[in-house]
Design an enzyme around this catalytic site. Structure first.
Site, short mmCIF file in Angstrom:
data_model
loop_
_atom_site.label_atom_id
_atom_site.label_comp_id
_atom_site.label_asym_id
_atom_site.label_seq_id
_atom_site.Cartn_x
_atom_site.Cartn_y
_atom_site.Cartn_z
N HIS A 93 7.57 2.33 23.71
CA HIS A 93 6.68 3.01 22.65
C HIS A 93 5.87 1.97 22.36
O HIS A 93 6.90 1.07 22.56
CB HIS A 93 7.40 4.23 22.05
CG HIS A 93 6.65 4.94 20.60
ND1 HIS A 93 6.09 4.16 20.39
CD2 HIS A 93 5.85 6.33 20.60
CE1 HIS A 93 4.60 4.90 19.00
NE2 HIS A 93 5.27 6.28 19.92
N GLU A 152 -0.86 6.94 26.30
CA GLU A 152 -1.54 6.73 24.13
C GLU A 152 -2.26 5.94 23.91
O GLU A 152 -1.86 4.49 23.55
CB GLU A 152 -0.36 6.53 23.68
CG GLU A 152 0.89 7.68 23.47
CD GLU A 152 1.75 7.23 22.54
OE1 GLU A 152 2.43 8.12 21.70
OE2 GLU A 152 2.56 6.10 21.90
#
Lengths: 250, 250, 250, 250
Positions: A118, A166
């Site tokens: 992440h 992302e």
């Protein structure tokens, strides 16, 4: 590289995933909510959101997954039927690794899968590769988060179940990736398909409403990974319903 | 630097710690067992050891603490009365910190305290300092692990509740710190006393039997932090009984 | 803990430091300029600043030190007489450590000392301790950067030659540490004195002019460590002259 | 992904590389020697080896490259004609990055390229991707080190000039990758070709003699990256001659 063949299984009300070689597979299209370390996503607050997601998921018939903090995995997994993901794990084996997150420990606690790399917890390429392997050994699914097309392609070469792209400029912002940068999602889907067709793409930033979810699917992704789009909204149930409706089973 | 005044409280069978300004304080002398990421210390196996420790602790009247993996804190804390420590936490606040270990999350899960800077999870000096502060805010105790006299002194300046000195050459080995290097423990106690008398010292490596525990206390420490000395022994209950007897309340 | 005794030596025009046990010691009071990775502090630009500092230092008779990027140490050290510091090094020994910064390599390139734990390059407490030791073995001085009183005390316990306290809220800003927070410098000096009187304190943030330098000395520090206060000023020579005058030898 | 077109240029005795869009390209087949942080590879010792490599390279007409410590780049690059590589750099831009290795700083010091993600300095996937881009901006070549086929494929997707596969079980050992595991090199070449045909493969572990070099080329790699095979051998000139002869221009 090992490819899995997916055998769909008739699911009961509580099992919201397929099986392949014994591996739980998230049913897609899917909405993955990452509660991060928000106050509203910690402990009992986290369980409360998971309950709402479970209810919406069952009512509307839309696949939903929650990614929770390590200390909350067991409690959430024991109390809801939707799949629970860990937000991170370390690619370690049993042994002298005080303070690190062992794949087997989160699996036993009830995790169905894990986010890797992440943007708030970037990982070394070697550890991501080992993480995918260790997760597979523990029969957990993997979502590798990526920040652009090149890294998405690289991540696909490591054979995770999913990559979630992302673009950093969209994280936490008001712009929707699907309207602002539809090309990014489309290109990511294409790059992944070329390098590793067994890996699926999630759209991972700038998802704010049902329209964005619908658009993400149209662009070739199999769902969305989102955080602030749910966590920073006051009426969480309403937005979850709206998003779920965008992928409901007809 | 803020010093705590300790008020002893009449304890029931289940509460094995004092209170000070609402902070749980481990009762000393104490035996802290770190189950690391050993297979025998993961999930249900971890709970089994915690149960044995609880039983021995109550029977013999000796203070015992277990340091467990993040995913196991809640289950263990809900099922035993001895204090449960986390093996690590990150000095973060509520917010966008996917995959990191939030102090409030482990506190709510039931942790009474936390190990910081274990040799298998070394931390930046700034993060240790913030970790001590964040633990205090969350009313958890801290044990900073150190590897020599200098680092022990430095750690004491950060005002943790405990430092645990673990000379790397003794970790996991067969040599006992108290017999091989009694001077290290004595010097660590002295260094800590000079720099921060409110911090207590644990003896953290090379503890194998009741004799070592007794010696550690004589050298000025308030207890032991150990892992392989229990975890790699076949009859865990027997060795725990032996060690507990060395610090039993008369 | 080993304390050094300082023997002053008659210095020639080029040697701007004392010797103790063969160790070069920065002459204090001192102005240390960290050129960071600024464009104006890279390669030939760095050399240009070093030349100006050398000139000002010799003319005014004020001790000045420049902390440069690793790749620039040799060129700068060969071309100026003021001491050159590295901005970081890794506490490794000769061996298989591809890509890390070996103490012996920067020493041979001409470094007189090294910054450790700069806020932009935070280090593990264990590595700082080893770094101080490795620097001493290579006969280089150490400046440990710290962010508050507690960490300053802890750093002092590791026996560096200097600590430089840089409250993060003042870094790069317009506020002067000496006017806004004089207490921080005074308290840091006091904390260090109690824990390790052989370590000296530098004032490390919010130094903008000669007045700040003078104030820093009055508060008990032996000099300043600064970056933007020089590097972001157009007329670097002018500001360096002003600061040097504040510590000139009478 | 951007592919470069390579225009060969008539080379003089000193220029041992091609140009493409102004980018220096290592002439292949090539022998890259990584001197690590070995005592024999630090400072003047490093320069001595570089001189030997230069001599052998010119005499035999074989392309050779040396990867040196950051502090030694400038001295070596100024004194030999063979290309000098950095062992690592950080994907930072000009600015406040005290202690990190700026691409522009090593380029100005004379580096023609850089190793990224060496097994002794593993990098985050995001930083490798940024490192490749930053190196290209600074007109330096990149070699991404990898540890297995999957990571090699992933690295190729990041478009470096080269990947060097180094199976960890062979690093520093006596087994030759080409004899023990010829399939690894062949599979790596194939994986890279499929994902990014503009990236070339180096064979990066277990290269001990001229025979290994010859075999590595036959298996489809464009050269070797080695350390102990040269650095731990007493007669370095002899082994370098033997290896160079294996790739000499006819």
């Amino acid at each position: 590289m090992e490819y899995f063949f997916f055998f769909e299984k008739k699911k009961g009300s509580g099992t919201r995933f397929y099986y392949c070689k014994g591996l739980h597979i998230m049913k897609t299209p899917v909405i993955v909510v990452n509660v991060k370390a928000y106050e509203g996503g910690t402990g009992r607050n986290c369980l409360r959101i998971a309950k709402v997601m479970e209810e919406v998921s069952e009512e509307i018939g839309a696949s939903m997954v929650i990614a929770v903090q390590t200390a909350d995995i067991r409690m959430v997994a024991e109390n809801v039927k939707i799949p629970v993901f860990a937000q991170h794990m370390d690619a370690i084996n049993y042994g002298s690794h005080t303070g690190w997150i062992l794949p087997e420990s989160i699996k036993e606690a009830g995790a169905h899968g894990v986010l890797l790399n992440h943007s708030e917890h970037p990982m070394k390429i070697k550890e991501i590769a080992e993480g995918v392997e260790r997760a597979r050994e523990s029969r957990m699914e993997t979502i590798i988060c990526t920040n652009n097309i090149e890294v998405t392609g690289a991540a696909a070469a490591l054979s995770p179940d999913f990559v979630a792209i992302e673009p950093p400029e969209l994280i936490g912002g008001d712009t929707s990736v699907t309207s602002a940068e539809p090309r990014i999602v489309r290109d990511a889907v294409k790059a992944v398909k070329e390098i590793n067709p067994a890996t699926k793409v999630l759209c991972g930033a700038g998802v704010k409403n049902g329209e964005d979810v619908k658009k993400a699917i149209e662009l070739g992704s199999v769902g969305v990974l989102l955080a602030s789009g749910v966590m920073k909204v006051k009426d969480k149930e309403k937005i979850l319903r709206e998003m779920a409706s965008a992928i409901e089973e007809k």
